[in-house]
Design a protein around this motif. Structure first.
Motif, PDB file in Angstrom:
ATOM      1  N   ILE A 187       9.609  -4.948  -5.537  1.00 57.47           N
ATOM      2  CA  ILE A 187       9.765  -3.298  -5.984  1.00 57.47           C
ATOM      3  C   ILE A 187       9.781  -3.366  -7.309  1.00 57.47           C
ATOM      4  O   ILE A 187       9.174  -2.302  -8.051  1.00 57.47           O
ATOM      5  CB  ILE A 187      10.787  -2.848  -5.380  1.00 57.47           C
ATOM      6  N   LYS A 188      10.391  -4.359  -8.115  1.00 59.12           N
ATOM      7  CA  LYS A 188      10.616  -4.042  -9.456  1.00 59.12           C
ATOM      8  C   LYS A 188       9.374  -4.315 -10.233  1.00 59.12           C
ATOM      9  O   LYS A 188       9.326  -3.930 -11.300  1.00 59.12           O
ATOM     10  CB  LYS A 188      11.884  -4.838  -9.948  1.00 59.12           C
ATOM     11  N   ALA A 189       8.363  -4.861  -9.649  1.00 57.43           N
ATOM     12  CA  ALA A 189       7.282  -5.105 -10.331  1.00 57.43           C
ATOM     13  C   ALA A 189       6.360  -4.011 -10.414  1.00 57.43           C
ATOM     14  O   ALA A 189       5.259  -3.642 -11.156  1.00 57.43           O
ATOM     15  CB  ALA A 189       6.326  -6.286  -9.497  1.00 57.43           C
ATOM     16  N   GLN A 190       6.994  -2.784  -9.567  1.00 57.62           N
ATOM     17  CA  GLN A 190       6.005  -1.690  -9.892  1.00 57.62           C
ATOM     18  C   GLN A 190       6.958  -0.258 -10.145  1.00 57.62           C
ATOM     19  O   GLN A 190       6.417   0.776 -10.013  1.00 57.62           O
ATOM     20  CB  GLN A 190       5.716  -1.217  -8.126  1.00 57.62           C
ATOM     21  N   LYS A 241       0.972  -1.181  -0.096  1.00 54.31           N
ATOM     22  CA  LYS A 241       0.127  -0.011   0.007  1.00 54.31           C
ATOM     23  C   LYS A 241       0.637   1.179   0.127  1.00 54.31           C
ATOM     24  O   LYS A 241       0.604   2.415  -0.673  1.00 54.31           O
ATOM     25  CB  LYS A 241      -0.965   0.112   1.206  1.00 54.31           C
ATOM     26  N   ARG A 242       1.942   1.389   0.801  1.00 52.85           N
ATOM     27  CA  ARG A 242       2.771   2.472   0.881  1.00 52.85           C
ATOM     28  C   ARG A 242       3.998   2.518  -0.295  1.00 52.85           C
ATOM     29  O   ARG A 242       4.296   3.703  -0.696  1.00 52.85           O
ATOM     30  CB  ARG A 242       3.716   2.277   2.158  1.00 52.85           C
ATOM     31  N   LEU A 243       4.134   1.408  -1.065  1.00 53.13           N
ATOM     32  CA  LEU A 243       5.251   1.316  -1.932  1.00 53.13           C
ATOM     33  C   LEU A 243       4.925   2.354  -3.323  1.00 53.13           C
ATOM     34  O   LEU A 243       5.946   3.136  -3.396  1.00 53.13           O
ATOM     35  CB  LEU A 243       5.607   0.183  -2.457  1.00 53.13           C
ATOM     36  N   PRO A 244       3.671   2.396  -3.681  1.00 52.41           N
ATOM     37  CA  PRO A 244       3.611   3.159  -4.941  1.00 52.41           C
ATOM     38  C   PRO A 244       3.932   4.959  -4.528  1.00 52.41           C
ATOM     39  O   PRO A 244       4.304   5.634  -5.253  1.00 52.41           O
ATOM     40  CB  PRO A 244       2.103   3.231  -4.932  1.00 52.41           C
TER      41      PRO A 244
END
Length: 263
Positions: free
Chosen positions: A200-203, A161-164
């Motif tokens: 992370i690399k997926a986003q 939820k926070r990563l973006p």
């Protein structure tokens, strides 16, 4: 395109992972610190992280805290840190320099003034550990407008939820902190790091570089093998604290860089 972007493009074409080295500007003194920084590219360092000494380094463990204290006691200032970059640029216009530290010295200087000085000195990016994405208007957005990459930290506690939010204005690369806690506290494990890097690399299309807890060439190779490269800081700073010569420090760094480049 910044020097950071160019470096990752070159490494990708060569099929190599990146090796990033952190040193505290002014540790153990200005002149020695300058000589160490100048020795890093020849030792195989792809990107230099130049620490800005600060009186309250809350994200750092004892090794880097003490390095900052030594630097400050030796008279290191923000101007002298920028001067180290200028001196490197006299002989090296390719190796990216990322200034890493805390927002207070930049805020005290004035954001616009600092960014103009950093750009003129040959700085390519910033890692400011105490500015969350909610404060992007403070420094992140102005830095990118000035042509500097703003590199964000992601951690094991950065959930989906926070990563973006963390990634939205990041550029240059993403710095994944491999362990919870402070710098130098534990050893990174590739088996734990690999799935997180993939998440992370997926986003994002940005390179993901892993730091914290990497102390040996073998660890550098293992961690770089599951990411786009690795960062070593505390282990190098410990060599400086031990009073090793510039040549000995460069040899130690060369071993770490060779490990990362074998990945």
């Amino acid at each position: 395109m910044t020097r950071i972007d160019d470096t990752f493009a070159r490494l990708k074409a060569e099929g190599k992972k990146a090796f990033v080295a952190y040193v505290m500007a002014g540790d153990p003194d200005y002149e020695t610190s300058l000589q160490i920084v100048k020795a890093l590219p020849e030792a195989g360092v792809d990107i230099i992280e130049l620490g800005m000494p600060f009186t309250d380094p809350m994200a750092d463990g004892e090794t880097i805290q003490l390095a900052g204290q030594r630097a400050l006691e030796g008279g290191q200032t923000l101007d002298k840190t920028l001067q180290i970059a200028r001196e490197l640029r006299k002989d090296d216009d390719k190796t990216p320099i990322v200034m890493m530290g805390y927002y207070n010295p930049i805020w005290s200087r004035g954001v616009d003034t600092f960014l103009a000085q950093a750009k003129e000195a040959g700085i390519d990016g910033l890692i400011i550990v105490d500015l969350p994405p909610e404060e992007d208007d403070e420094l992140c957005i102005p830095a990118q407008k000035a042509g500097l990459n703003f590199i964000r930290l992601a951690t094991p506690t950065t959930d989906d939820k926070r990563l973006p939010k963390v990634l939205q204005n990041t550029s240059g690369f993403v710095y994944y902190v491999s362990i919870t806690g402070i710098t130098g506290a534990a050893e990174a494990q590739a088996a734990d790091v690999g799935p997180e890097v993939a998440r992370i690399k997926a986003q994002t299309d940005l390179p993901v570089i892993v730091g914290f807890g990497i102390k040996t060439p073998e660890a550098a190779q293992a961690i770089a093998g599951v990411a786009d490269g690795c960062v070593v800081g505390s282990a190098i700073v410990a060599q400086i604290a031990a009073g090793k010569t510039v040549a000995e420090i460069a040899a130690f760094v060369a071993g770490l860089a060779a490990g990362a480049h074998r990945a």
